[in-house]
Write a protein that holds these residues in place. Structure first.
Motif, PDB file in Angstrom:
ATOM      1  N   HIS A  23       0.889  -1.158   0.000  1.00 24.05           N
ATOM      2  CA  HIS A  23       0.000   0.000   0.000  1.00 24.05           C
ATOM      3  C   HIS A  23       0.927   1.207   0.000  1.00 24.05           C
ATOM      4  O   HIS A  23       2.133   1.062   0.181  1.00 24.05           O
ATOM      5  CB  HIS A  23      -0.916  -0.025   1.224  1.00 24.05           C
ATOM      6  CG  HIS A  23      -0.183  -0.258   2.513  1.00 24.05           C
ATOM      7  ND1 HIS A  23       0.691   0.666   3.028  1.00 24.05           N
ATOM      8  CD2 HIS A  23      -0.131  -1.324   3.353  1.00 24.05           C
ATOM      9  CE1 HIS A  23       1.212   0.191   4.138  1.00 24.05           C
ATOM     10  NE2 HIS A  23       0.744  -1.018   4.361  1.00 24.05           N
ATOM     11  N   PRO A  27       6.324   5.302   4.933  1.00 23.90           N
ATOM     12  CA  PRO A  27       7.061   4.364   5.782  1.00 23.90           C
ATOM     13  C   PRO A  27       6.885   4.760   7.252  1.00 23.90           C
ATOM     14  O   PRO A  27       6.974   5.941   7.585  1.00 23.90           O
ATOM     15  CB  PRO A  27       8.517   4.553   5.338  1.00 23.90           C
ATOM     16  CG  PRO A  27       8.442   5.161   3.989  1.00 23.90           C
ATOM     17  CD  PRO A  27       7.181   5.959   3.953  1.00 23.90           C
ATOM     18  N   SER A  32      -1.461   1.692   9.253  1.00 25.67           N
ATOM     19  CA  SER A  32      -1.472   0.293   8.828  1.00 25.67           C
ATOM     20  C   SER A  32      -1.244  -0.651  10.006  1.00 25.67           C
ATOM     21  O   SER A  32      -1.708  -1.786   9.982  1.00 25.67           O
ATOM     22  CB  SER A  32      -0.449   0.063   7.723  1.00 25.67           C
ATOM     23  OG  SER A  32       0.744   0.733   7.997  1.00 25.67           O
ATOM     24  N   ARG A  36      -4.069  -3.432  10.372  1.00 24.05           N
ATOM     25  CA  ARG A  36      -3.608  -4.815  10.359  1.00 24.05           C
ATOM     26  C   ARG A  36      -4.064  -5.547  11.605  1.00 24.05           C
ATOM     27  O   ARG A  36      -4.524  -6.672  11.566  1.00 24.05           O
ATOM     28  CB  ARG A  36      -2.075  -4.818  10.355  1.00 24.05           C
ATOM     29  CG  ARG A  36      -1.446  -5.264   9.081  1.00 24.05           C
ATOM     30  CD  ARG A  36       0.043  -5.387   9.291  1.00 24.05           C
ATOM     31  NE  ARG A  36       0.392  -6.695   9.784  1.00 24.05           N
ATOM     32  CZ  ARG A  36       1.429  -6.948  10.568  1.00 24.05           C
ATOM     33  NH1 ARG A  36       2.207  -5.980  10.963  1.00 24.05           N
ATOM     34  NH2 ARG A  36       1.678  -8.162  10.953  1.00 24.05           N
ATOM     35  N   LYS A 235      11.222   5.772  11.974  1.00 23.56           N
ATOM     36  CA  LYS A 235      11.489   4.636  12.846  1.00 23.56           C
ATOM     37  C   LYS A 235      10.930   4.849  14.259  1.00 23.56           C
ATOM     38  O   LYS A 235      10.799   3.901  15.022  1.00 23.56           O
ATOM     39  CB  LYS A 235      12.985   4.354  12.908  1.00 23.56           C
ATOM     40  CG  LYS A 235      13.807   5.399  13.653  1.00 23.56           C
ATOM     41  CD  LYS A 235      15.253   4.987  13.696  1.00 23.56           C
ATOM     42  CE  LYS A 235      16.205   6.039  14.219  1.00 23.56           C
ATOM     43  NZ  LYS A 235      15.827   6.801  15.392  1.00 23.56           N
TER      44      LYS A 235
ATOM     45  N   TRP B  84       6.982  -8.285  14.193  1.00 20.18           N
ATOM     46  CA  TRP B  84       5.833  -8.733  13.403  1.00 20.18           C
ATOM     47  C   TRP B  84       4.602  -7.875  13.700  1.00 20.18           C
ATOM     48  O   TRP B  84       3.920  -7.419  12.787  1.00 20.18           O
ATOM     49  CB  TRP B  84       5.526 -10.215  13.704  1.00 20.18           C
ATOM     50  CG  TRP B  84       4.247 -10.657  13.080  1.00 20.18           C
ATOM     51  CD1 TRP B  84       4.072 -11.052  11.792  1.00 20.18           C
ATOM     52  CD2 TRP B  84       2.956 -10.679  13.690  1.00 20.18           C
ATOM     53  NE1 TRP B  84       2.745 -11.335  11.570  1.00 20.18           N
ATOM     54  CE2 TRP B  84       2.046 -11.111  12.712  1.00 20.18           C
ATOM     55  CE3 TRP B  84       2.477 -10.378  14.964  1.00 20.18           C
ATOM     56  CZ2 TRP B  84       0.676 -11.247  12.968  1.00 20.18           C
ATOM     57  CZ3 TRP B  84       1.123 -10.511  15.224  1.00 20.18           C
ATOM     58  CH2 TRP B  84       0.242 -10.945  14.230  1.00 20.18           C
ATOM     59  N   VAL B  85       4.332  -7.625  14.982  1.00 19.83           N
ATOM     60  CA  VAL B  85       3.073  -6.933  15.310  1.00 19.83           C
ATOM     61  C   VAL B  85       3.120  -5.464  14.911  1.00 19.83           C
ATOM     62  O   VAL B  85       2.099  -4.869  14.604  1.00 19.83           O
ATOM     63  CB  VAL B  85       2.690  -7.111  16.796  1.00 19.83           C
ATOM     64  CG1 VAL B  85       3.517  -6.249  17.708  1.00 19.83           C
ATOM     65  CG2 VAL B  85       1.204  -6.855  17.004  1.00 19.83           C
ATOM     66  N   TRP B  86       4.325  -4.870  14.909  1.00 20.98           N
ATOM     67  CA  TRP B  86       4.394  -3.435  14.629  1.00 20.98           C
ATOM     68  C   TRP B  86       4.838  -3.100  13.207  1.00 20.98           C
ATOM     69  O   TRP B  86       4.933  -1.938  12.863  1.00 20.98           O
ATOM     70  CB  TRP B  86       5.277  -2.732  15.666  1.00 20.98           C
ATOM     71  CG  TRP B  86       4.553  -2.544  16.953  1.00 20.98           C
ATOM     72  CD1 TRP B  86       3.308  -1.994  17.108  1.00 20.98           C
ATOM     73  CD2 TRP B  86       4.989  -2.895  18.274  1.00 20.98           C
ATOM     74  NE1 TRP B  86       2.946  -1.997  18.444  1.00 20.98           N
ATOM     75  CE2 TRP B  86       3.963  -2.535  19.181  1.00 20.98           C
ATOM     76  CE3 TRP B  86       6.140  -3.468  18.791  1.00 20.98           C
ATOM     77  CZ2 TRP B  86       4.054  -2.731  20.552  1.00 20.98           C
ATOM     78  CZ3 TRP B  86       6.231  -3.650  20.154  1.00 20.98           C
ATOM     79  CH2 TRP B  86       5.209  -3.294  21.033  1.00 20.98           C
ATOM     80  N   CYS B  87       5.122  -4.079  12.405  1.00 18.89           N
ATOM     81  CA  CYS B  87       5.523  -3.764  11.030  1.00 18.89           C
ATOM     82  C   CYS B  87       4.338  -3.145  10.293  1.00 18.89           C
ATOM     83  O   CYS B  87       3.292  -3.770  10.158  1.00 18.89           O
ATOM     84  CB  CYS B  87       5.985  -5.005  10.286  1.00 18.89           C
ATOM     85  SG  CYS B  87       6.349  -4.628   8.562  1.00 18.89           S
ATOM     86  N   PRO B  88       4.476  -1.911   9.795  1.00 18.17           N
ATOM     87  CA  PRO B  88       3.336  -1.281   9.126  1.00 18.17           C
ATOM     88  C   PRO B  88       3.073  -1.853   7.739  1.00 18.17           C
ATOM     89  O   PRO B  88       2.039  -1.577   7.152  1.00 18.17           O
ATOM     90  CB  PRO B  88       3.717   0.191   9.035  1.00 18.17           C
ATOM     91  CG  PRO B  88       5.089   0.320   9.559  1.00 18.17           C
ATOM     92  CD  PRO B  88       5.651  -1.029   9.821  1.00 18.17           C
ATOM     93  N   ASP B  89       3.992  -2.619   7.191  1.00 16.28           N
ATOM     94  CA  ASP B  89       3.845  -3.080   5.819  1.00 16.28           C
ATOM     95  C   ASP B  89       3.673  -4.592   5.714  1.00 16.28           C
ATOM     96  O   ASP B  89       3.938  -5.166   4.657  1.00 16.28           O
ATOM     97  CB  ASP B  89       5.047  -2.618   5.001  1.00 16.28           C
ATOM     98  CG  ASP B  89       5.090  -1.107   4.924  1.00 16.28           C
ATOM     99  OD1 ASP B  89       4.136  -0.536   4.409  1.00 16.28           O
ATOM    100  OD2 ASP B  89       6.056  -0.502   5.412  1.00 16.28           O
ATOM    101  N   SER B  90       3.266  -5.230   6.778  1.00 18.83           N
ATOM    102  CA  SER B  90       3.069  -6.690   6.816  1.00 18.83           C
ATOM    103  C   SER B  90       4.279  -7.411   6.237  1.00 18.83           C
ATOM    104  O   SER B  90       4.149  -8.372   5.494  1.00 18.83           O
ATOM    105  CB  SER B  90       1.815  -7.107   6.026  1.00 18.83           C
ATOM    106  OG  SER B  90       0.796  -6.157   6.151  1.00 18.83           O
ATOM    107  N   CYS B 110      11.321   1.538   6.900  1.00 15.58           N
ATOM    108  CA  CYS B 110      11.047   2.591   7.886  1.00 15.58           C
ATOM    109  C   CYS B 110      11.894   2.422   9.133  1.00 15.58           C
ATOM    110  O   CYS B 110      12.222   3.387   9.804  1.00 15.58           O
ATOM    111  CB  CYS B 110       9.567   2.622   8.252  1.00 15.58           C
ATOM    112  SG  CYS B 110       8.954   1.140   9.079  1.00 15.58           S
ATOM    113  N   VAL B 112      11.060   0.661  11.939  1.00 17.23           N
ATOM    114  CA  VAL B 112      10.302   0.425  13.171  1.00 17.23           C
ATOM    115  C   VAL B 112      10.720  -0.907  13.804  1.00 17.23           C
ATOM    116  O   VAL B 112      10.898  -1.012  15.017  1.00 17.23           O
ATOM    117  CB  VAL B 112       8.781   0.459  12.901  1.00 17.23           C
ATOM    118  CG1 VAL B 112       7.997  -0.117  14.059  1.00 17.23           C
ATOM    119  CG2 VAL B 112       8.320   1.876  12.630  1.00 17.23           C
TER     120      VAL B 112
END
Lengths: 317, 148
Positions: A23, A27, A32, A36, A235, B84-90, B110, B112
């Motif tokens: 999407h 970043p 999301s 999610r 980040k 895994w839980v906080w990755c905004p881009d799956s 990013c 994160v």
């Protein structure tokens, strides 16, 4: 309702993802993370409406969609209306027996940004809640109109510099206080109202599951730190959210049936509001000597709000 | 680029590489189907068992957005699933409670995941996009001593 276990992260991670990557959100965008998590915390079929905003323009760029579920984009003010309409039609068709698969569990969810929730879609959201539709409205609160370049909304906190309330020689930025949307929605008759933040993932997942399981209109206000308009490094999204919840600028609580208020997260060490403000470019000007009184005022208001929430929780009103 | 579990359609195309249509050819409303076949039990299937259609952004890639990339070091990871839980881009691929690696087709760099990694040294670190993952792992920092 088929829920995914959120007892711990390892169990939660066995869920099947339903929100796809690629999407176009910035970043490090918290939108999301929230979306999610909502889609991961249940196995039920979801019918989702999203009104115009960052989330919509970034997840449905023709010819692509990032949604693995029924999803509709609708006008700026109508996320609540679309979800309410779909829910009303679902109920009617169920009653008439014209559904293909009447036993499949379905949940109705609407996503809106704070601009479309606090300002533009306010009347429509209020109407849908008043009519008592069984849906969940989630406001992705990034405290400005990020999609159109960071204009102020009525969720923008006092002192923030935005493109339509810029800080400069004569102004310290936004002059009005943030609207208390949770109190409004609780008074409006929402069955379940909660404030969540992505850094407290379990708290957030539990609130989502409660809202989806509640029969009636639910409103959830989710803090969505905006790396572009709050002016911090991508980040640091989770670090900024941590500062917001731990300094109590963004307290996490829920209101059930308009009366029962529970504080769902109490920070062990409460941080000063100054730490939260200092981490973001939009509050940089508050650290000039002539604006020092504003930070003191912030701290006073945050303390007063926390005191108020605690007293309400204790009094069970 | 990465060999983590995926459907073979993942990241086939650069976003924007598809044929463009003129302003007067655009339809007013459109329905995009994310899957080629029936999607009723899609919530019970993993990505590699789904039949994505070309309309799903799963088949697109945003890899060109990155200038720095996260590199994953299996040897240090404790599978806490924070990334895994906080990755905004799956983009963190996790199966059976274990992290398998990074989906470089959807990662935007990013950072994160690096910030939320609790191990010492971190099991995810950012490196330049041009550096290979093997070279990155070879120059991994050693355990930091606690500051007193």
């Amino acid at each position: 309702m088929a829920i995914t276990s959120v007892k711990n992260l390892k169990e939660f991670s066995t869920t099947n993802e339903r929100f796809e990557g690629a999407h176009l959100l910035c970043p490090g965008c918290a939108h999301s993370m929230i979306v999610r998590e909502l889609m991961n915390c249940t196995d039920d079929n979801l019918v989702i409406s999203t009104n115009t905003g960052c989330l919509e323009v970034s997840t449905a760029v023709y010819p692509y969609t990032s949604w693995d579920t029924s999803w509709i984009h609708i006008g700026f003010e109508n996320a609540a209306t679309a979800a309410a309409g779909a829910e009303a039609m679902y109920k009617a068709r169920k009653r008439k027996g014209t559904l293909k698969n009447p036993d499949a569990p379905v949940k109705f969810v609407a996503f809106g940004g704070d601009g479309s929730t606090y300002d533009i879609g306010f009347q429509w959201l209020s109407g849908a809640v008043e009519r008592g539709h069984n849906f969940t409205y989630i406001c992705l609160d990034n405290e400005n109109y990020a999609n159109t370049g960071g204009q102020r909304s009525s969720s923008t906190p006092i002192g923030a510099s935005t493109t339509t309330a810029p800080a400069g020689r004569v102004s310290y930025g936004e002059k009005r206080n943030k609207k208390d949307m949770l109190a409004i929605m609780a008074a409006n008759g929402a069955s379940y109202v909660a404030q969540v933040a992505p850094n407290k993932w379990k708290n957030m997942a539990q609130a989502f599951q409660k809202a989806l399981a509640t029969d009636g209109p639910c409103y959830i206000n989710a803090l969505s730190a905006c790396t572009t308009e709050w002016k911090f490094d991508p980040k640091d999204t989770i670090n900024i959210s941590d500062l917001a919840t731990d300094s109590l600028v963004f307290p996490l609580y829920e209101i059930i049936d308009g009366t029962e208020l529970n504080i769902t997260y109490r920070p062990k060490n409460v941080l000063p509001v100054k730490d939260y403000l200092a981490a973001q470019g939009r509050f940089k000007h508050l650290f000039k000597p002539e604006n020092a009184y504003l930070i003191e005022e912030w701290q006073k208001r945050v303390d007063a709000k926390w005191e108020y929430l605690q007293r309400r929780e204790e009094a069970r009103v | 680029m990465s060999n983590v579990l995926s459907n073979k359609k993942r990241g086939m195309r650069e976003l924007g590489a598809e044929k463009k249509v003129g302003w007067d050819e655009v339809t007013h409303g459109v329905i995009l189907h994310s899957f080629e076949d029936d999607a009723t039990d899609v919530a019970k299937r993993k990505a590699e068992d789904r039949n994505y259609s070309d309309f799903s952004s799963y088949t697109a890639t945003v890899a060109s957005w990155r200038v720095i990339k996260p590199v994953y070091n299996r040897d240090i990871c404790i599978d806490c699933q924070n990334c895994w839980v906080w990755c905004p881009d799956s983009s963190i691929i996790s199966r059976d409670k274990q992290i398998l690696g990074i989906d470089y087709d959807h990662c935007k760099g990013c950072g994160v995941c690096v910030e939320v990694c609790p191990t010492n040294p971190k099991s995810l670190l950012m490196f330049g996009e041009a550096l290979s993952s093997e070279d990155a792992i070879a120059q991994w920092p050693v355990k930091e001593k606690k500051e007193k």
